[in-house]
Design a protein around this motif. Structure first.
Motif, PDB file in Angstrom:
ATOM      1  N   ARG A  79     -12.889  52.493 -13.683  1.00 13.03           N
ATOM      2  CA  ARG A  79     -14.196  51.895 -13.453  1.00 13.03           C
ATOM      3  C   ARG A  79     -15.113  52.835 -12.676  1.00 13.03           C
ATOM      4  O   ARG A  79     -16.320  52.873 -12.906  1.00 13.03           O
ATOM      5  N   THR A  84     -15.972  44.628 -13.796  1.00 13.92           N
ATOM      6  CA  THR A  84     -15.184  43.764 -12.917  1.00 13.92           C
ATOM      7  C   THR A  84     -15.690  42.336 -13.002  1.00 13.92           C
ATOM      8  O   THR A  84     -16.846  42.093 -13.374  1.00 13.92           O
ATOM      9  N   GLU A 134     -17.319  42.878  -5.957  1.00 13.10           N
ATOM     10  CA  GLU A 134     -17.119  44.206  -6.539  1.00 13.10           C
ATOM     11  C   GLU A 134     -18.304  44.600  -7.418  1.00 13.10           C
ATOM     12  O   GLU A 134     -18.726  45.750  -7.425  1.00 13.10           O
ATOM     13  N   LYS A 135     -18.846  43.628  -8.157  1.00 16.42           N
ATOM     14  CA  LYS A 135     -20.029  43.911  -8.978  1.00 16.42           C
ATOM     15  C   LYS A 135     -21.155  44.436  -8.105  1.00 16.42           C
ATOM     16  O   LYS A 135     -21.890  45.357  -8.485  1.00 16.42           O
TER      17      LYS A 135
END
Length: 305
Positions: free
Chosen positions: A223, A92, A97-98
């Motif tokens: 993911r 991402t 989000e990471k």
């Protein structure tokens, strides 16, 4: 290896998530209610669990193995952080989000699943060494873990960030551990009761957050599967390759490799919710990794034994 014990632990987690899912759909738990439960867990029950988990008797007979297990655990956490700071960059572009993916790669379900699973595979003697691996968990989750979830907080560093209930509980627990202090009754009993609420309520919160998204979306995010592959397979495999030439004690090696392949910790959902980041991604990570570990943990155990 008691395969039924492993299955039992996983089924319990799914039933609890199902309770949370049904509670949200029926209106018993609202979105605000789930957030309130998360805050209660993060600030009350989880710190209680951390302190209780550190009430481990340290004797001269086990000192050598204890120090070796600490050294092995440090290598495990270093490896996990290495993956956590590299893999999410390819999943991402969002910093927030990471952070969630990084947290999920480091922090696994050591408590509720780790102890019964290692005991089922290696015998009751594995419980003590599993608990040792859990010792750094609280300090790391409530310090580096929070900075993972909210990297923006690190840009404007505030020492108060580390004066949270989790850090205070972790430091207190470590002091008690190294000094050999045992909390007397009834205080330890209260902490045990509060701590025991963490896993069931955390899975209920996870289920309620899963209920906020379309059911099909739980299985469509590639993911999450990529993260799960690293969480359940690649990290334990690399850890084994690193440690195998140097660790002669096969019990300690087996325990750390099994623990490295545990699914995502429910704490990922609680802290993501508490710090206003993507708790739905964390919920999916807990769900998918817990579902798939029913295959990966027995395979890992078979390889080790």
């Amino acid at each position: 290896m008691n395969f039924l014990t492993i299955i039992d632990s996983i089924v319990i987690l799914f039933i609890l998530m199902g309770v949370g899912y049904a509670s949200y759909k029926s209106g018993i738990i609202t979105r605000d209610g789930a957030h309130g439960l998360s805050s209660f867990l993060v600030n009350i029950t989880l710190p209680s669990l951390i302190i209780v988990s550190m009430q481990i008797p340290l004797s001269s007979e086990t000192f050598g193995r204890t120090m070796e297990m600490f050294a092995i655990a440090i290598i495990y956490y270093i490896l996990s952080f290495a993956f956590a700071f590299t893999v999410p960059k390819y999943l991402t572009e969002s910093d927030l989000e990471k952070g969630v993916y990084s947290f999920m790669l480091v922090f696994s379900n050591l408590g509720f699943m780790g102890i019964p699973v290692t005991a089922a595979i290696f015998g009751n003697g594995a419980v003590f060494y599993t608990s040792l691996v859990m010792l750094p968990f609280g300090i790391l989750a409530f310090s580096v873990g929070i900075l993972m979830l909210r990297p923006d907080m690190g840009r404007y560093f505030d020492p108060k960030l580390f004066l949270n209930s989790g850090i205070i509980a972790s430091i207190t627990g470590l002091i008690f551990f190294f000094t050999g202090f045992h909390i007397p009754a009834p205080f330890i009993d209260v902490l045990e009761i509060l701590g025991s609420l963490t896993t069931p309520l955390a899975m209920v919160v996870t289920g309620s957050l899963l209920a906020t998204m379309p059911a099909s979306s739980m299985f469509k995010d590639f993911r999450i599967y990529a993260m799960t592959l690293f969480r359940l397979v690649i990290i334990p495999a690399v850890l084994y390759l690193i440690l195998n030439p140097f660790v002669s004690d096969r019990l300690l090696l087996g325990i750390i490799v099994i623990l490295a392949g545990m699914p995502v910790a429910a704490n990922a959902v609680l802290l993501a919710e508490e710090y206003n980041v993507d708790s739905t991604a964390a919920s999916k990570g807990v769900f998918i990794s817990t579902l798939l570990c029913i295959f990966t943990i027995p395979l890992t155990a078979y390889f080790l034994l």
